[in-house]
Design a protein around this motif. Structure first.
Motif, PDB file in Angstrom:
ATOM      1  N   SER A 132       4.323 -33.186 -33.081  1.00  0.00           N
ATOM      2  CA  SER A 132       5.137 -33.374 -34.284  1.00  0.00           C
ATOM      3  C   SER A 132       4.911 -32.268 -35.316  1.00  0.00           C
ATOM      4  O   SER A 132       5.611 -32.207 -36.328  1.00  0.00           O
ATOM      5  CB  SER A 132       4.846 -34.734 -34.930  1.00  0.00           C
ATOM      6  N   ARG A 145      10.808 -27.431 -34.664  1.00  0.00           N
ATOM      7  CA  ARG A 145      11.832 -27.436 -33.598  1.00  0.00           C
ATOM      8  C   ARG A 145      11.807 -28.754 -32.830  1.00  0.00           C
ATOM      9  O   ARG A 145      12.840 -29.359 -32.583  1.00  0.00           O
ATOM     10  CB  ARG A 145      11.550 -26.281 -32.654  1.00  0.00           C
ATOM     11  N   LEU A 191      10.622 -31.619 -33.793  1.00  0.00           N
ATOM     12  CA  LEU A 191      11.038 -32.739 -34.652  1.00  0.00           C
ATOM     13  C   LEU A 191      12.548 -32.933 -34.568  1.00  0.00           C
ATOM     14  O   LEU A 191      13.038 -34.058 -34.641  1.00  0.00           O
ATOM     15  CB  LEU A 191      10.645 -32.476 -36.110  1.00  0.00           C
ATOM     16  N   ARG A 192      13.268 -31.820 -34.415  1.00  0.00           N
ATOM     17  CA  ARG A 192      14.724 -31.894 -34.422  1.00  0.00           C
ATOM     18  C   ARG A 192      15.313 -32.043 -33.019  1.00  0.00           C
ATOM     19  O   ARG A 192      16.508 -32.232 -32.883  1.00  0.00           O
ATOM     20  CB  ARG A 192      15.288 -30.643 -35.100  1.00  0.00           C
ATOM     21  N   THR A 193      14.490 -31.950 -31.991  1.00  0.00           N
ATOM     22  CA  THR A 193      15.003 -32.072 -30.623  1.00  0.00           C
ATOM     23  C   THR A 193      14.343 -33.243 -29.902  1.00  0.00           C
ATOM     24  O   THR A 193      14.891 -34.329 -29.839  1.00  0.00           O
ATOM     25  CB  THR A 193      14.797 -30.753 -29.860  1.00  0.00           C
ATOM     26  N   HIS A 219      14.067 -36.402 -31.707  1.00  0.00           N
ATOM     27  CA  HIS A 219      15.371 -36.983 -31.998  1.00  0.00           C
ATOM     28  C   HIS A 219      15.918 -37.650 -30.736  1.00  0.00           C
ATOM     29  O   HIS A 219      16.483 -38.739 -30.782  1.00  0.00           O
ATOM     30  CB  HIS A 219      16.319 -35.898 -32.492  1.00  0.00           C
ATOM     31  N   ASP A 220      15.713 -36.975 -29.579  1.00  0.00           N
ATOM     32  CA  ASP A 220      16.194 -37.521 -28.304  1.00  0.00           C
ATOM     33  C   ASP A 220      15.431 -38.794 -27.935  1.00  0.00           C
ATOM     34  O   ASP A 220      15.979 -39.703 -27.311  1.00  0.00           O
ATOM     35  CB  ASP A 220      16.012 -36.480 -27.193  1.00  0.00           C
ATOM     36  N   PRO A 274      15.294 -35.540 -38.295  1.00  0.00           N
ATOM     37  CA  PRO A 274      16.367 -36.529 -38.182  1.00  0.00           C
ATOM     38  C   PRO A 274      15.871 -37.976 -38.243  1.00  0.00           C
ATOM     39  O   PRO A 274      16.641 -38.885 -38.506  1.00  0.00           O
ATOM     40  CB  PRO A 274      16.970 -36.230 -36.806  1.00  0.00           C
ATOM     41  N   ALA A 304      13.828 -39.130 -40.407  1.00  0.00           N
ATOM     42  CA  ALA A 304      13.395 -39.469 -41.761  1.00  0.00           C
ATOM     43  C   ALA A 304      14.219 -40.601 -42.378  1.00  0.00           C
ATOM     44  O   ALA A 304      13.670 -41.530 -42.990  1.00  0.00           O
ATOM     45  CB  ALA A 304      13.432 -38.226 -42.646  1.00  0.00           C
ATOM     46  N   ILE A 310      16.655 -21.787 -36.362  1.00  0.00           N
ATOM     47  CA  ILE A 310      16.451 -22.733 -35.263  1.00  0.00           C
ATOM     48  C   ILE A 310      17.318 -23.982 -35.372  1.00  0.00           C
ATOM     49  O   ILE A 310      17.359 -24.805 -34.481  1.00  0.00           O
ATOM     50  CB  ILE A 310      14.982 -23.183 -35.176  1.00  0.00           C
ATOM     51  N   SER A 354      20.340 -33.938 -40.931  1.00  0.00           N
ATOM     52  CA  SER A 354      21.375 -33.983 -39.910  1.00  0.00           C
ATOM     53  C   SER A 354      20.797 -34.428 -38.585  1.00  0.00           C
ATOM     54  O   SER A 354      19.599 -34.545 -38.423  1.00  0.00           O
ATOM     55  CB  SER A 354      22.010 -32.618 -39.751  1.00  0.00           C
TER      56      SER A 354
END
Lengths: 662, 183
Positions: A397, A401, A403-405, A408-409, A446, A448, B117, B127
């Protein structure tokens, strides 16, 4: 029938003075109990232990007979833990220690073998060993007698040295001088316990580790001698414990991470021991040790990540089925398999956690390991492995990068929240969960929003009252990250949930870490211009009092800078905020004092406060400027024009220009 | 939380577009950072382009040679050299075996690489998963003057190598940055 036989055996030891008869009885008993737990249990129930102890006392001159009696005791001890407990309760341990002062080596070896079985059992009376230093002294004193005494004493010490106090007690003997030559013994059963002993003595003990690292034997450095036991042709337990020994020496700062023995011997050996064909126990211990070795060193992490396909190799630790199918009965073999599967998973997660702790490239590689995120999600629901799985997720975490992939998945936040809602979870796991969530609440994560909706503010706030330091720090951290760039409603929720009183307590905490994170939280809450006036109207009194207290407390420069940054944030508010600051006489005096007497970083932070107060466009600016001049601020700034720091100079110049324009 | 504002110019536009950069996280031990870049666009549908970027600070942890993102040694030499006298002390020797990056750590100028990124949507709300077709595959070479925080930079993206895109930023003075730290 068997019980009657047992009774006969016990009776044959009663009130008999005939040595030959006794000797024959002991032989029969010994043969009857070997490998027969039921017989052992029966004999103990029928009181054979006190009989044997009486025999040891009555015939102490006859060491042959006494040795036979001790051998029977040893055999009884090799039964169940209940047997061992009975022997301990009967006082066998003290009697055996008395036997160590005998001159007969065979009798001493018998006593030691019995003591070894007792002290390496699950009910080992460790406290007894350390209750009297003379017991340790007597053990170490006879260690050099024979290969058997060397083996037994080393086994006992290795198994019973758990804490720093234990290490200190053992080191009061001459054990190191006796142990070091043993690692070059040709006998596996001698050098292995000696290695274990060195390892447990140096674990987290820089003083002992340093002594071992610098010691020599026959002109060879001891670490070099240890490393020879890592060679591939040695038994796996030897390779494993030699690696542990060097790993512990490194972590206790006795060997550098760049040392050949660490980087080129220990690390590759541990990776090799993780191979698929090894015993489960070896794979688990190797992975655990590797995780410990590389935990704090990014260079070792990088090397490990490219050594012998370690990342892929660890994925093989998840192959054993971890849960039973529906309606599947759990017999003993199945139970052992499930236990092994759990231990392998936990070890893999721990190693991934260490690997991915610092480097972004490694994190990406680990996160992309086939099935890892699925395994981690499942593991969070199982108390056997959830702690190590959570540590792994904490490391991952730290990647913006990921955190956003990946995060999120896979909605990792859901099982993490479930852990917080489970009151049976202890502080250790809760602390790691909170730390992980501190990253998941970052504004670009995402997850949050979902976490806010799940009441994460209340959950973080609850742990501020914990007696667990780590949990308090992580909770403040989480709130700080949550407050960054947050809307007014979130900031208000945070302040209401934590409460002004608790915030004041946190600002006065003994830990600098807690105080600076609390200041960070307040900086994030009191930022954003318009929000500041609104929040100050409710929370201004307590906040200003806390800042004033901190500036008065004469803390470190770092703390003062954080404090002044908070003040600068407040000064960035509207007229209410600016008026609030300038009306506090003591606070203004402290500000001027820091302009005068602080180090450069402090002075820069203080000038920032002045700049925000002076801002020409803001309402009430001329009155504030007049006040600041009256306090001597302009004069002090003019003196600061002679400073050598360019950043400070630019800010001072800008501030003085504001005065000039008015 | 330090903020910077300035202009992003391409060879198509002389005046350039307004740009704001916020540095959210700086990891001093690893010499990395991450932040947000918000560029005003001319599009009605997407008036702002908000992206997340990660950065590497050149020094003992990250060298001048990029070794990724389609940038080879020639690309690096060409772009770093565009910083003129700021980079000249290192121009001839940075690609040698025994180059001492400690001197870069202690230099008056800070060199960085910034790589996009991910994106935020235009209202800067958190988002969902990134739409990779809108994330640039290039990166910026950046030089910052330590004494006043001013920065300039050059964008590189191999397919559009001939198109020049520059960025100039200055710090928002008397700014009151927040605190954001990865645990």
């Amino acid at each position: 029938m068997e019980f009657a036989t047992s009774q006969m055996y016990v009776d044959s030891l009663v009130e008999v003075d005939d040595i030959t008869h006794l000797s024959q009885s002991l032989e029969k008993i010994k043969n009857a109990v070997i490998g027969n737990n039921k017989q052992k249990h029966n004999l103990i129930m029928l009181g054979v232990v006190p009989r044997l102890m009486k025999l040891l006392l009555d015939f102490r001159e006859n060491t042959r007979l006494c040795s036979d009696a001790v051998i029977v005791l040893t055999s009884l001890a090799k039964g169940t833990d209940i047997n061992v407990k009975t022997l301990i309760d009967c006082g066998v341990v003290s009697l055996l220690f008395e036997g160590l002062s005998n001159s007969d080596t065979y009798f001493i070896e018998s006593c030691l073998q019995c003591l070894r079985v007792i002290f390496t059992s699950a009910v080992s009376p460790v406290d007894k060993l350390y209750s009297d230093q003379s017991l340790l002294n007597s053990l170490v004193g006879i260690m050099g007698r024979s290969a058997v005494t060397q083996e037994c004493v080393a086994c006992i010490v290795a198994h019973c040295c758990w804490t720093a106090d234990h290490q200190e007690a053992v080191m009061r003997t001459d054990i190191l001088e006796i142990l070091l030559p043993l690692i070059v013994s040709p006998l596996f059963k001698v050098y292995l316990p000696a290695l274990k002993c060195l390892s447990v003595l140096s674990f987290r003990n820089p003083v002992v580790a340093d002594r071992i690292a610098k010691a020599t034997h026959e002109a060879n450095p001891v670490p070099d001698l240890v490393s020879r036991l890592m060679h591939w042709d040695r038994p796996y337990p030897a390779q494993l414990w030699a690696s542990k020994c060097i790993a512990y020496l490194h972590r206790a700062d006795a060997l550098e991470s760049s040392d050949y023995l660490v980087e080129y011997m220990t690390l590759p050996t541990l990776v090799r021991l993780c191979d698929k064909g090894r015993d489960v126990e070896v794979r688990v211990e190797a992975a655990d040790t590797l995780a410990y070795l590389i935990e704090l060193d990014v260079e070792l992490q990088k090397i490990a990540s490219v050594t012998d396909h370690l990342v892929e190799k660890l994925s093989g630790y998840f192959l054993l089925p971890f849960n039973t199918a529906d309606n599947e009965a759990v017999n003993l073999p199945k139970f052992c398999e499930l236990t092994a599967a759990g231990e392998l998973r936990a070890a893999a997660f721990k190693t991934y956690s260490s690997l991915a702790a610092n480097d972004e490239v490694i994190r990406k590689k680990v996160a992309e390991t086939d099935g890892l995120m699925d395994h981690a999600m499942c593991a969070l629901e199982d108390s056997r492995v959830r702690l190590s799985a959570c540590r792994c997720l904490l490391s991952l975490s730290r990647s913006v990068r990921l955190l956003r992939t990946s995060f999120h998945d896979y909605p990792v936040y859901k099982p993490l929240i479930a852990i917080l809602d489970d009151s049976s979870c202890d502080d250790d796991i809760v602390s790691v969960v909170v730390a992980t969530l501190s990253n998941l609440v970052l504004e670009f994560s995402p997850s949050a929003e979902s976490l806010l909706e799940s009441g994460i503010v209340k959950k973080f706030s609850k742990y501020l009252d914990s007696s667990n330091y780590s949990l308090v720090v992580n909770s403040v951290w989480g709130l700080m990250n949550l407050a960054f760039g947050a809307e007014l409603r979130v900031k208000t929720e945070i302040l209401e949930s934590v409460g002004l009183e608790r915030i004041s307590q946190l600002l006065r905490d003994n830990s600098a870490e807690v105080v600076t994170k609390t200041l960070g939280l307040l900086r994030n809450v009191f930022s954003g211009g318009a929000d500041i006036d609104v929040l100050l109207s409710t929370y201004g009194d307590g906040l200003i009092a806390g800042v004033h207290w901190l500036l008065d407390a004469d803390g470190s420069s770092r703390l003062v800078v954080h404090c002044l940054c908070l003040l600068g944030n407040i000064a960035d508010g509207g007229e209410v905020a600016k008026q609030r600051i300038t009306s506090e006489q003591e606070l203004m005096r402290q500000l001027v004092d820091r302009l005068h007497n602080g180090d450069t970083e402090v002075q820069i932070a203080a000038v920032n406060v002045v700049l925000n107060l002076l801002r020409l466009d803001d309402q009430g600016s001329p009155e504030r400027q007049h006040k600041l001049i009256g306090l001597g601020v302009q004069r002090v700034l003019q003196e600061l024009l002679s400073c050598t720091d360019s950043v400070l100079f630019e800010k001072v110049k800008t501030a003085l220009q504001q005065f000039s324009v008015s | 939380g330090a903020r910077f504002e300035g202009k992003e110019k391409t060879s198509n536009s002389n005046s350039g577009e307004n740009v704001e950069v916020t540095i959210n996280i700086v990891d001093e031990s690893k010499h990395t950072l991450c932040g947000r870049m918000r560029v005003k666009t001319s599009s009605h549908d997407y008036p702002y382009n908000n992206t997340l970027f990660v950065g590497e600070i050149i020094g003992t942890k990250n060298g001048f040679l990029t070794r990724k993102w389609d940038a080879d040694e020639e690309t690096d030499k060409e772009h770093w050299a565009r910083f003129g006298y700021k980079f000249s002390p290192f121009a001839k020797k940075f690609n040698t075996e025994n180059f001492d990056y400690q001197q870069v750590d202690n230099f008056d100028y800070l060199f960085m690489r910034w790589k996009e990124i991910g994106i935020f949507n235009e209202n800067c709300e958190r988002s969902g998963r990134d739409s990779h077709d809108r994330v640039s595959h290039g990166f910026h070479y950046i030089c910052m003057q330590k004494h006043d925080g001013k920065m300039d930079g050059y964008f590189f993206h191999k397919p559009h190598h001939d198109c020049s895109q520059t960025i100039e930023l200055k710090p928002v003075l008397n700014d009151t940055p927040g605190v954001l730290l990865l645990r």
